[in-house]
Design a protein around this motif. Structure first.
Motif, PDB file in Angstrom:
ATOM      1  N   ILE A   1       0.847  -1.199   0.000  1.00 57.49           N
ATOM      2  CA  ILE A   1       0.000   0.000   0.000  1.00 57.49           C
ATOM      3  C   ILE A   1       0.880   1.246   0.000  1.00 57.49           C
ATOM      4  O   ILE A   1       0.628   2.208  -0.741  1.00 57.49           O
ATOM      5  N   CYS A   2       1.952   1.207   0.804  1.00 59.13           N
ATOM      6  CA  CYS A   2       2.917   2.313   0.809  1.00 59.13           C
ATOM      7  C   CYS A   2       3.456   2.540  -0.595  1.00 59.13           C
ATOM      8  O   CYS A   2       3.487   3.664  -1.085  1.00 59.13           O
ATOM      9  N   ALA A   3       3.857   1.428  -1.242  1.00 60.01           N
ATOM     10  CA  ALA A   3       4.465   1.551  -2.569  1.00 60.01           C
ATOM     11  C   ALA A   3       3.502   2.216  -3.536  1.00 60.01           C
ATOM     12  O   ALA A   3       3.900   3.072  -4.334  1.00 60.01           O
ATOM     13  N   PHE A   4       2.224   1.839  -3.465  1.00 64.87           N
ATOM     14  CA  PHE A   4       1.226   2.431  -4.363  1.00 64.87           C
ATOM     15  C   PHE A   4       1.135   3.943  -4.130  1.00 64.87           C
ATOM     16  O   PHE A   4       1.143   4.736  -5.071  1.00 64.87           O
TER      17      PHE A   4
ATOM     18  N   LEU B   1       2.045   7.168  -6.597  1.00 65.76           N
ATOM     19  CA  LEU B   1       1.194   8.317  -6.924  1.00 65.76           C
ATOM     20  C   LEU B   1       1.975   9.620  -6.720  1.00 65.76           C
ATOM     21  O   LEU B   1       1.878  10.551  -7.536  1.00 65.76           O
ATOM     22  N   VAL B   2       2.758   9.669  -5.636  1.00 64.94           N
ATOM     23  CA  VAL B   2       3.570  10.863  -5.398  1.00 64.94           C
ATOM     24  C   VAL B   2       4.542  11.066  -6.554  1.00 64.94           C
ATOM     25  O   VAL B   2       4.696  12.179  -7.074  1.00 64.94           O
ATOM     26  N   GLY B   3       5.187   9.966  -6.966  1.00 67.02           N
ATOM     27  CA  GLY B   3       6.136  10.055  -8.077  1.00 67.02           C
ATOM     28  C   GLY B   3       5.480  10.536  -9.354  1.00 67.02           C
ATOM     29  O   GLY B   3       6.013  11.371 -10.078  1.00 67.02           O
ATOM     30  N   LEU B   4       4.269  10.009  -9.618  1.00 67.52           N
ATOM     31  CA  LEU B   4       3.540  10.414 -10.822  1.00 67.52           C
ATOM     32  C   LEU B   4       3.231  11.905 -10.755  1.00 67.52           C
ATOM     33  O   LEU B   4       3.434  12.645 -11.729  1.00 67.52           O
TER      34      LEU B   4
ATOM     35  N   MET C   1       9.395   8.139 -13.161  1.00 61.69           N
ATOM     36  CA  MET C   1       9.307   8.791 -11.844  1.00 61.69           C
ATOM     37  C   MET C   1       8.419   7.975 -10.903  1.00 61.69           C
ATOM     38  O   MET C   1       8.727   7.820  -9.724  1.00 61.69           O
ATOM     39  N   THR C   2       7.310   7.467 -11.473  1.00 60.19           N
ATOM     40  CA  THR C   2       6.414   6.639 -10.654  1.00 60.19           C
ATOM     41  C   THR C   2       7.163   5.425 -10.112  1.00 60.19           C
ATOM     42  O   THR C   2       7.103   5.116  -8.921  1.00 60.19           O
ATOM     43  N   VAL C   3       7.892   4.750 -11.011  1.00 60.54           N
ATOM     44  CA  VAL C   3       8.601   3.537 -10.606  1.00 60.54           C
ATOM     45  C   VAL C   3       9.711   3.883  -9.617  1.00 60.54           C
ATOM     46  O   VAL C   3       9.880   3.225  -8.586  1.00 60.54           O
TER      47      VAL C   3
ATOM     48  N   HIS D   1      12.083   3.066  -4.583  1.00 56.21           N
ATOM     49  CA  HIS D   1      13.074   3.516  -3.599  1.00 56.21           C
ATOM     50  C   HIS D   1      12.441   3.850  -2.265  1.00 56.21           C
ATOM     51  O   HIS D   1      12.952   3.458  -1.215  1.00 56.21           O
ATOM     52  N   LEU D   2      11.317   4.555  -2.301  1.00 57.96           N
ATOM     53  CA  LEU D   2      10.704   4.912  -1.019  1.00 57.96           C
ATOM     54  C   LEU D   2      10.197   3.675  -0.295  1.00 57.96           C
ATOM     55  O   LEU D   2      10.256   3.605   0.935  1.00 57.96           O
TER      56      LEU D   2
END
Lengths: 431, 174
Positions: B55-58, B62-65, B106-108, B113-114
């Motif tokens: 869930i964090c990764a998702f 979104l932040v990256g996008l 950026m999304t990936v 990484h986060l």
């Protein structure tokens, strides 16, 4: 043993009957002369609130040319509706066969409980390819104007097409089609036979034979699939070409095929016929739907972006025309084929729920019908398109035939393969 | 005050799984289990809650996008909308296809990484961290279950011997 339920049989027959009526209506309603076209166009102009533009004598020839052009498009419309639905449903059954072959060749441990579902549903391939071949014959012998390169009057004035006639000529085209269709059907008949023999005898030599045949088929398939997509779809826009087109078409129908497998599995499971299928199997199908949806989008975007970016006039017109004339379906299909499936099927728990798989599946099936429509219709119907009675009826007819052929075949043999070496693993598959 | 814990050591993951089930049904509290490799189903047997890392990764994705989109919009459309090779830079949507590769990457990048950093933080891993290994053999071929000791010591040792442990130790823990 599955017995073909009365309700489903009735549904299939009703779909076919309504489909035939709708298709007949489409052909009956298509204009026969330029006068009729003119009447339709003026009516449309009235509806749009546009003013009467009077035609001067000088413009008369141009106007007449325009009417003939629109007449061809409108006459193509019912043919296109039938052609799109026919190739779409046929390729779905081919995709089911290919998915079966992929699972067989990779010795997948999860899927043998679904082999009979896939074998059964791919039974549509034979009637489907016969009807499709008849359609190709009709086009080849001047019954319609789906393929402009088949019209000598056009080729005469078109140097680009003339340079392609070494490949695009009717006899070679039909020979190729026969080789492809016969090859695919031969594998399907052979696979079914070996699989049934393995069931009866338990002799693993049948498994090995089928394994080898499957490997050969997959090689044959990837070559013929690529060529057939140039022949049957790309050659409609004869001036245009794209190198990744074959894979793009493949991605489109394989994801729909997996969705259809999931639908049939959910249906049969809900009727209590697939005892060993659990949510993990559904989960795996969901993952394939998810993955191939992204794969399709990747290819769609790669094809679109490369041509949009380089903006070479000879190839970019393909997309300019679609964006201008088919704007809503062209971009709406991305919502149906990418955004909805990805968001619905991302969650691991969701992929175990039948109704989520069904919702994403409906989106995928309709999205990819529109995808096929958009590959074919702009080249044949042009701006005179609409998705109306004829298009829906054609889809209904072939869907009905698909259900009828598929479930008849499923009902003929036990729903669980018996002596497959991987069946025990598949029965206890848990993820 | 020091508390006592039991270290029960096993040399087979199947025996360990059975021991975990027995320990849980005997209402002993399992503090921790050390294994040399992932044992399938161990988290379920222990009754651990599922991870929320996905869930964090998702969300990070979104932040990256959003970051990729905002960056390209600001640089290419707002700040200095040049004509570069005839690409339309009048609005974001017009030039959007050429930004998609960046938005995707950026999304990936963000989500991968986060998520990894979140994993390190949540599992308290960093360079120069002191290893918390109670027994060096647990990184090679032994499995160790650490159980809090309440009540009779002898009785508990007997219980863990019975579950198939090759070695049971009682340890004073600070």
């Amino acid at each position: 043993m599955y017995t073909f339920s009365k309700n489903l049989k009735t549904l299939a027959i009703v779909l076919m009957a309504l489909g035939i009526i709708g298709i007949a209506y489409g052909f009956f309603n298509a204009p026969k002369t330029t006068a009729e076209v003119e009447q339709i166009l003026t009516e449309q102009a009235h509806h749009d609130g546009g003013e009467h533009h009077s035609v001067s004598e000088a413009d008369h020839d141009a106007h007449q040319k325009h009417l003939e052009h629109v007449l061809t498009q409108m006459q193509n419309k019912p043919w296109t509706a039938v052609y799109v639905a026919c190739i779409f449903v046929m390729l779905i059954s081919l995709g089911i066969l290919v998915f079966y072959a992929l699972n067989y060749a990779s010795a997948a441990g999860w899927s043998p409980v679904l082999f009979r579902v896939m074998e059964g549903l791919s039974a549509y391939l034979l009637p489907g390819s016969i009807i499709f071949f008849i359609l190709l014959l009709v086009s080849s012998f001047g019954g319609n104007h789906l393929f402009i390169w088949m019209d000598p009057a056009i080729v005469e004035h078109d140097v680009i097409i003339q340079n392609k006639t070494g490949y695009l000529n009717v006899p070679f085209f039909l020979i190729r089609a026969i080789i492809f269709l016969v090859g695919w059907n031969l594998y399907r008949v052979y696979a079914r036979k070996q699989s049934l023999k393995l069931d009866e005898t338990g002799d693993l030599s049948y498994h090995k034979k089928l394994f080898k045949a499957t490997a050969v088929f997959l090689v044959f398939f990837i070559v013929t699939e690529s060529i057939s997509s140039w022949d049957w779809i790309m050659s409609i826009d004869t001036h245009w070409y794209s190198t990744l087109f074959g894979w793009y078409v493949f991605a489109s129908f394989i994801v729909t095929a997996i969705t259809v497998i999931a639908f049939a599995t959910l249906y049969l499971k809900s009727k209590g016929y697939l005892e060993h299928v659990n949510t993990s199997h559904i989960h795996d199908l969901g993952k394939f739907m998810f993955g191939f949806s992204i794969f399709w989008t990747y290819l769609w975007f790669s094809q679109f972006m490369l041509q949009w970016y380089s903006n070479i006039p000879e190839e970019v017109t393909y997309f300019i025309f679609r964006i201008q004339e088919y704007n809503v379906p062209f971009f709406g299909m991305l919502l149906l084929n990418f955004v909805l499936p990805v968001l619905l099927l991302m969650n691991s728990d969701f992929k175990r729920l039948g109704w989520i798989i069904s919702m994403a599946g409906v989106s995928i099936v309709f999205g990819h019908y529109i995808d096929f429509y958009l590959m074919i219709s702009p080249g044949t119907v042009g701006g005179s398109w609409s998705i109306g009675i004829t298009e829906i009826a054609a889809l209904m007819f072939f869907a009905g035939l698909f259900i009828f052929a598929g479930f008849t075949s499923i009902s003929k043999v036990p729903l669980l393969v018996k002596n497959n070496p991987l069946i025990e693993e598949s029965k206890h598959f848990h993820y | 005050m020091s508390t006592k814990v039991i270290h029960a050591i096993y040399n087979d993951d199947d025996i360990l799984m059975d021991a975990v089930k027995e320990t849980r049904s005997a209402h002993h509290h399992i503090e921790e289990i050390y294994t040399p490799f992932p044992v399938h189903g161990l988290d379920k047997a222990m009754g651990l809650k599922p991870t929320r890392l996905a869930i964090c990764a998702f969300l990070y994705g979104l932040v990256g996008l959003a970051f990729g989109t905002a960056m390209m919009y600001y640089i290419m459309i707002v700040d200095w909308p040049q004509d570069i090779g005839g690409k339309p830079s009048f609005s974001f949507i017009q030039n959007m296809p050429s930004f998609v590769p960046i938005m995707f990457e950026m999304t990936v990048l963000f989500s991968a990484h986060l998520m990894v950093i979140t994993f390190y933080m949540r599992s308290r891993l960093w360079p120069f961290k002191k290893a918390e290994n109670p027994d060096i053999r647990t990184t090679d071929d032994h499995f160790l279950m650490e159980v809090a000791l309440h009540g009779e010591e002898e009785e508990a040792v007997e219980f863990f011997k019975k579950t198939g442990a090759v070695e049971v130790k009682v340890i004073d823990k600070e």
